[in-house]
Enzyme design. Structure first.
Site, PDB file in Angstrom:
ATOM      1  N   ASN A 209      36.394  42.165  44.618  1.00 54.73           N
ATOM      2  CA  ASN A 209      35.438  41.099  44.941  1.00 54.73           C
ATOM      3  C   ASN A 209      35.776  40.530  46.309  1.00 54.73           C
ATOM      4  O   ASN A 209      36.738  40.948  46.942  1.00 54.73           O
ATOM      5  CB  ASN A 209      35.437  40.020  43.849  1.00 54.73           C
ATOM      6  CG  ASN A 209      36.800  39.383  43.691  1.00 54.73           C
ATOM      7  OD1 ASN A 209      37.295  38.728  44.599  1.00 54.73           O
ATOM      8  ND2 ASN A 209      37.429  39.620  42.547  1.00 54.73           N
ATOM      9  N   ASP A 277      36.719  40.389  36.037  1.00 50.33           N
ATOM     10  CA  ASP A 277      36.529  40.159  34.604  1.00 50.33           C
ATOM     11  C   ASP A 277      36.704  41.440  33.796  1.00 50.33           C
ATOM     12  O   ASP A 277      37.069  41.399  32.632  1.00 50.33           O
ATOM     13  CB  ASP A 277      35.126  39.581  34.353  1.00 50.33           C
ATOM     14  CG  ASP A 277      35.026  38.156  34.855  1.00 50.33           C
ATOM     15  OD1 ASP A 277      35.961  37.376  34.577  1.00 50.33           O
ATOM     16  OD2 ASP A 277      34.044  37.811  35.540  1.00 50.33           O
TER      17      ASP A 277
END
Ligand code: CTP
Length: 400
Positions: A209, A277
């Site tokens: 990310n 996640d």
């Protein structure tokens, strides 16, 4: 941090030596007294006269000067300092430090000292990346030498990359952090997570990310500057390790959790990492190939452990204060309050990460401090200021 510390500044021979004159000023501005040693090579870049005028002290350079030795022997130079700073620390000086060579005043003091040492490397990018320098730095770090910088950018030699000496303000802040043992958080143990995680798909591809790690690193730095014994568990970032912080480098969420568990017990944990996640259930051992028929590889994902929620679980090893972040794009405070309850942490710093805010990767942050019973909005400020404000709140909380 206010100083009143005695700094022995060793100036090596590099074009960055001129910045060390500014460093003298920075240190003085934070209340420190500076005495200096100028190496022979250093004296080719700055004059003893400028240094003497700035420090208001005699400048030392000669190991075999009867005058210097009778007035101020090399042992006394070290004894009368709280911290030694080597700036610029050239590749040569670092190599001699590592080898324990003591053939001039600077290296003799560095070998004889039992005081903390902070080095600010500065050299050409190829020299910085040379395995010899990499190895020397790793050894020096292992021995407890603190390192600030180098920065990346255009260099005096016309090349581009890491090797520029850190800015004087950053070096002075590093010194303050190392000497912060007398700060508000002296005796407090702190753990910070920072940066993204990388979850492997195959040996060359990964899920990641946009987190830069800036906010987490700034918090670790501010905690250490306030005197906390700080461990930073960092995913892959382009940032230099903050000075006076124990940094554990990891890649994946599972490694991050493991490193956090190892760092326990701590008094305060701040989870600023943007943990992925999900991870790929079974990363491929070999690089995935296109099959030529246009079919797409199916990626089976499994959920990663939630580090914040794990650290927040009640039990004897739970940190006294657990602080999380909430990256939200809408109903920022409500979602953060909900997250606080779900994850069981004590405070959440909620930030708006809509693309328009430029938070990810940017230098500023707009946050709201959400606790079990209230929410407080802070004005937009630099991430370093957010860190300092948070650390003040942590210190206030601890003193009750
Ligand atoms: N966090 C963590 N471990 C994870 C995921 C998140 O420690 N596996 C922490 C982050 O460091 C941050 C907080 O949890 O302090 C919130 O992260 P965020 O991404 O906003 O929350 P999510 O749990 O991913 O929730 P959602 O995606 O539902 O908003």
């Amino acid at each position: 941090m206010s100083g009143n510390w005695r700094i022995l500044l060793i100036i090596g021979g590099g074009i960055a030596a001129y910045k060390s004159l500014l460093l003298v000023r920075e240190l003085q501005q934070q209340g420190d007294a500076v005495r200096s040693i100028l190496t022979g090579a250093g004296a080719r870049f700055v004059t003893p006269l400028s240094l003497q005028a700035l420090t208001g002290e005699k400048v030392y350079s000669d190991l075999f000067s009867l005058d210097d030795e009778s007035e101020m022997g090399h042992i006394r130079l070290s004894r009368e300092a709280d911290l030694l700073i080597v700036a610029p620390a050239t590749a040569d000086l670092l190599a001699r430090m590592r080898a324990g060579i003591a053939d001039d005043l600077a290296t003799t003091v560095l070998l004889a000292t039992d005081k903390p040492v902070l080095v600010a490397p500065a050299m050409n990018v190829r020299m910085w990346e040379h395995p010899a320098t990499v190895d020397n730095l790793a050894t020096l770090r292992r021995r407890g030498i603190h390192v600030v910088g180098p920065d990346s950018g255009e260099m005096a030699c016309g090349e581009y990359g890491p090797g520029r000496m850190a800015e004087p303000a950053a070096i002075a802040a590093g010194a303050a952090a190392m000497l912060g043992a007398a700060g508000q958080l002296a005796g407090c143990r702190a753990l910070v997570t920072s940066g993204p995680t990388w979850e492997a798909i195959d040996p060359v591809r990964y899920i990641a990310n946009r987190s830069s790690g800036r906010q987490g690193h700034a918090i670790a730095h501010a905690l250490a500057a306030a005197g906390a014994e700080t461990t930073l568990v960092s995913g892959p970032t382009r940032l230099a390790d903050p000075p006076a912080v124990r940094v554990v480098h990891v890649e994946t969420a599972c490694e991050m959790l493991e490193a956090c568990r190892t760092a326990l017990p701590v008094d305060v944990a701040v989870c600023a990492a943007a943990v992925a996640d999900w991870r790929v259930a079974q990363p491929a051992g070999n690089k995935l190939k296109k099959d030529g028929a246009g079919s797409l590889p199916g990626l089976e994902l499994v959920e990663n452990p939630d580090i914040l929620a794990t650290l927040s679980q009640p039990g004897p090893r739970r940190p006294g204060l657990v602080i999380g972040f909430a990256a939200e794009t809408e109903q920022v405070i409500d979602h953060a309050a909900d997250k606080l309850r779900r994850k069981g942490c004590d405070w959440i710093l909620a930030n708006d990460v809509s693309a328009s805010q430029g938070v990810f990767g940017g230098a500023d942050n707009t946050v709201h401090l959400v606790t079990a019973d209230q929410a407080e909005s802070w004005p937009r400020m630099a991430k370093a200021e957010v860190a300092e404000r948070l650390v003040r709140r942590i210190a206030d909380h601890r003193t009750g």
